[in-house]
Scaffold this motif. Structure first.
Motif: not given
Length: 98
Positions: A9-15, A50-54, A70-81
């Motif tokens: 619950r601490k970080k979205a996208g972390m598994y 063959d793959t798990l979440a890419g 295995y620790l899956q980190m969330p993808p880096k967020e793009e700076d839209l500005l």
């Protein structure tokens, strides 16, 4: 090989992937404290995918064998500005000297 996937619950996208349900013995204590209380997402038979979440199954499998997790980190967020400013021909960063 059966693999359990947990989220935090601490970080979205972390598994956290471990080699079985509640098999956290090899996960470093510092990682577990930062991860928080793991919530089971699913049990996965690695050999059927063959793959798990890419992520290539061999990467996950080798990490489970070598490290025990295995620790899956969330993808880096793009700076839209910055993207918008570049598209407008401007510097990607706002000049803070005003």
């Amino acid at each position: 090989m059966l693999c359990a996937v947990y989220k935090t619950r601490k970080k979205a996208g972390m598994y956290l992937y471990v080699p079985g349900k509640e098999a956290f013995d090899e996960v470093p204590e510092v990682l577990m404290s930062q991860f928080g209380k793991p919530q089971l997402v699913m049990l996965v038979a690695l050999d059927k995918h063959d793959t798990l979440a890419g992520i290539e199954k061999d990467v996950v499998k080798n990490s489970l064998i070598e490290k025990g997790f295995y620790l899956q980190m969330p993808p880096k967020e793009e700076d839209l500005l910055s993207v918008h400013r570049k598209a407008q021909g401007l510097s990607p960063y706002v000049d803070e000297k005003r």
